[in-house]
Design an enzyme around this catalytic site. Structure first.
Site, short mmCIF file in Angstrom:
data_model
loop_
_atom_site.label_atom_id
_atom_site.label_comp_id
_atom_site.label_asym_id
_atom_site.label_seq_id
_atom_site.Cartn_x
_atom_site.Cartn_y
_atom_site.Cartn_z
N HIS A 133 3.37 4.84 -4.52
CA HIS A 133 3.04 4.49 -3.14
C HIS A 133 3.41 3.04 -2.86
O HIS A 133 3.66 2.26 -3.78
CB HIS A 133 1.54 4.67 -2.88
N LYS A 137 -1.21 -0.02 -0.78
CA LYS A 137 -2.21 1.03 -1.03
C LYS A 137 -3.21 0.56 -2.07
O LYS A 137 -2.83 0.16 -3.18
CB LYS A 137 -1.53 2.33 -1.47
#
Length: 229
Positions: A133, A137
């Protein structure tokens, strides 16, 4: 045709803005209320909402569910990072109103989770989940990876190594499942190309949830129906 009136919690965030755009482009839906944090609650606007979509924070969950239950309004929740106690809140309120919570609102990920059941046939293999990600995040492993892990462990009936979490750049989300033996490697992969995939899944879930009875649902139920337990 009567449009589904959607209320949106978290409209100022990246996902909220994406969802608002998807609602605007959907001829079957309209956005009627998008309260901002710190803004005075408008009971009249809230009464008009047919279904809520929530992408806020775990801390806001209790208040959102309480307000929704007061007007008997279904809630689609895509927030992640919930504690055990907060997940229990979802169960408690789902006895009063329809609640759909999933760690990932992508229809493709819903299919991937369903496909994991087939791994029961090769439960003797070694397994590893990897997720990538963007560098902003916070939770690691991601809520999606945790759900994939839970479903995979259920399918193969054994404890598996924790998912590998990689953070970098602007990656929206890549999830891979490796099944490995001495002779072969099987890889399942899902790649999100943009946030729209999660926004579209959330709105589709909202359209489906308004027709349901009180209960706790997942995005897979939108595609495959409520699973029997």
């Amino acid at each position: 045709m009567k449009k589904i009136k959607i209320g949106l919690m978290g409209s100022a965030g990246r996902m909220g803005q994406e969802i608002a755009g998807v609602i605007e482009a959907n001829p079957r839906c309209e956005l009627v209320y998008a309260p901002l944090r710190g803004e005075k609650w408008d009971s009249k606007k809230a009464q008009a909402v047919d279904v809520w979509i929530d992408f806020t924070s775990p801390e806001a969950l209790k208040d959102i569910l309480k307000k929704a239950s007061e007007t008997k309004t279904p809630v689609v929740c895509g927030t992640t990072g919930f504690s055990k106690k907060e997940k229990e809140l979802l169960k408690t309120y789902s006895k009063k109103i329809p609640v759909l919570w999933s760690s990932n609102m992508s229809l493709g990920v819903a299919v991937l989770n369903e496909a994991l059941k087939a791994f029961s046939a090769i439960s003797h293999f070694d397994f590893q989940i990897e997720e990538i990600h963007h560098n902003r995040k916070k939770d690691r492993p991601s809520g999606t990876a945790i759900t994939l892990q839970e479903n995979l462990e259920k399918a193969v009936d054994k404890k598996l190594p924790e998912a590998l979490a990689i953070r970098g750049g602007g990656v929206f989300g890549v999830h891979k499942i490796f099944a490995m033996s001495d002779e072969e490697v099987l890889t399942f992969e899902h790649t999100a190309l943009n946030r729209t995939v999660f926004a579209k899944g959330s709105v589709q879930a909202a359209e489906w949830l308004v027709k349901q009875k009180p209960g706790l649902y997942q995005i897979r139920d939108v595609l495959f129906g409520k699973s029997k337990k």
